[in-house]
Design an enzyme around this catalytic site. Sequence first.
Site, PDB file in Angstrom:
ATOM      1  CG  ASN A 173      -1.759   1.212   1.372  1.00 55.61           C
ATOM      2  OD1 ASN A 173      -1.792   2.050   0.466  1.00 55.61           O
ATOM      3  ND2 ASN A 173      -2.444   1.345   2.501  1.00 55.61           N
ATOM      4  CD1 TRP A 174       3.396   0.798  -2.718  1.00 57.24           C
ATOM      5  CD2 TRP A 174       3.678   1.901  -4.640  1.00 57.24           C
ATOM      6  NE1 TRP A 174       4.103  -0.013  -3.565  1.00 57.24           N
ATOM      7  CE2 TRP A 174       4.285   0.634  -4.751  1.00 57.24           C
ATOM      8  CE3 TRP A 174       3.728   2.772  -5.740  1.00 57.24           C
ATOM      9  CZ2 TRP A 174       4.944   0.215  -5.914  1.00 57.24           C
ATOM     10  CZ3 TRP A 174       4.366   2.363  -6.893  1.00 57.24           C
ATOM     11  CH2 TRP A 174       4.976   1.097  -6.978  1.00 57.24           C
ATOM     12  CE  LYS A 175      -0.225   3.194   4.712  1.00 63.56           C
ATOM     13  NZ  LYS A 175      -0.137   3.289   6.156  1.00 63.56           N
ATOM     14  CG  HIS A 180      -5.827   1.929   5.251  1.00 60.45           C
ATOM     15  ND1 HIS A 180      -5.379   2.844   6.174  1.00 60.45           N
ATOM     16  CD2 HIS A 180      -4.820   1.050   5.063  1.00 60.45           C
ATOM     17  CE1 HIS A 180      -4.134   2.515   6.525  1.00 60.45           C
ATOM     18  NE2 HIS A 180      -3.778   1.435   5.858  1.00 60.45           N
ATOM     19  CD  GLU A 219      -2.920   5.462   6.721  1.00 59.13           C
ATOM     20  OE1 GLU A 219      -2.954   5.476   5.471  1.00 59.13           O
ATOM     21  OE2 GLU A 219      -1.968   4.956   7.355  1.00 59.13           O
ATOM     22  CD  GLU A 276      -3.438  -2.355   7.321  1.00 57.66           C
ATOM     23  OE1 GLU A 276      -2.362  -2.618   6.773  1.00 57.66           O
ATOM     24  OE2 GLU A 276      -4.031  -1.288   7.142  1.00 57.66           O
ATOM     25  N   GLY A 311       2.626   2.430  10.821  1.00 55.26           N
ATOM     26  CA  GLY A 311       3.575   3.528  10.672  1.00 55.26           C
ATOM     27  C   GLY A 311       4.280   3.911  11.966  1.00 55.26           C
ATOM     28  CB  SER A 368       5.372  -1.723  12.026  1.00 54.92           C
ATOM     29  OG  SER A 368       4.986  -0.371  12.240  1.00 54.92           O
ATOM     30  N   GLY A 406       2.957  -1.081   4.341  1.00 55.45           N
ATOM     31  CA  GLY A 406       3.001   0.352   4.068  1.00 55.45           C
ATOM     32  C   GLY A 406       4.428   0.790   3.798  1.00 55.45           C
ATOM     33  N   GLY A 407       5.073   1.322   4.823  1.00 56.51           N
ATOM     34  CA  GLY A 407       6.416   1.910   4.681  1.00 56.51           C
ATOM     35  C   GLY A 407       7.418   1.021   3.964  1.00 56.51           C
TER      36      GLY A 407
HETATM   37  P1  13P Z   1       3.088   0.423   7.763  1.00 55.23           P
HETATM   38  O1  13P Z   1       3.627  -0.854   7.154  1.00 55.23           O
HETATM   39  O2  13P Z   1       3.825   1.628   7.285  1.00 55.23           O
HETATM   40  O3  13P Z   1       2.954   0.331   9.240  1.00 55.23           O
HETATM   41  O4  13P Z   1       1.583   0.597   7.169  1.00 55.23           O
HETATM   42  C1  13P Z   1       0.721  -0.449   7.220  1.00 55.23           C
HETATM   43  C2  13P Z   1      -0.473  -0.092   6.441  1.00 55.23           C
HETATM   44  O5  13P Z   1      -1.204   0.816   6.788  1.00 55.23           O
HETATM   45  C3  13P Z   1      -0.752  -0.852   5.212  1.00 55.23           C
HETATM   46  O6  13P Z   1      -2.024  -0.588   4.727  1.00 55.23           O
END
Ligand code: 13P
Length: 258
Positions: A9-11, A95, A97, A166, A172, A212, A233-234
């Site tokens: 997920n590149w957000k 998600h 967010e 999640e 994050g 994470s 994510g990251g």
């Molecule tokens: P991180 O891997 O950066 O914690 O993010 C997870 C995420 O929100 C994937 O959708």
Amino acid sequence: MRKPIVAGNWKMNKSVGEAVELASGIKIDLADCVNVDVVLCPPFTALKAVGDVISGTVMKLGAQNMHWEKEGAYTGEVCAGMLRDLYCRYVILGHSERRAYFHEPDETINLKVKAAIVGAITPILCVGETLEEREGNKTEQVVSAQVRACLKDVGEGAASIVVAYEPVWAIGTGRTATPEQAQEVHALSRGLLADIFDKKTADSIRIQYGGSMKPGNAKELMSQPDIDGGLIGGAALDAGSFVEIVRAAFHNAASEGN
Ligand code: 13P
């Protein structure tokens, strides 16, 4: 045996040029990972370009959101048909967010899940509790309510859904759920899926862990019986790290005889 699924997920990161560069780096390294579904979810603006890069590889394209209607006056939105036009096979829905910053309730996430299935796009439904909820011993209650509400009246196509657990406090933050903590909620979720659908369907639904996940913890997390991959994510913003996580899923799957 469930096929693991690892999605990046590149957000809201990467210009078109940067996205092409990242996707190209991943493409080279993944040639042999055939027993893992690998999905890249760039921002809308880079879907076409990334789709072109990964065309003909084992990787699939995913979007990060969509509207539930088929078309109409919904400024700023995109629908399933538009995503399919770009060869998107997956869409991340609900998600945390989007729940937190855009106030998406379970009711509209449920509409999106159903619209994605009708539109032949596999939904990746995200659920998870906040730190406050975990510390208040409300994890089970919160995750159960989310799963039930978001999957309400989902009938045909249920087995193809992907669920992503999640925990919000792990996203994050560098603070990962322990494999035991994650497994506990994954097992709970699978039980719920059996209750909502049936055991056979629940046993075929993949449940990813997200929060994470990185090369150093991926193998251990994904070796848990109910953890079927990761939503990254990251670490997905770095080709090398993402490839290492996919390899961890690949080795787990290979050792389990997938
Ligand atoms: P991180 O891997 O950066 O914690 O993010 C997870 C995420 O929100 C994937 O959708």
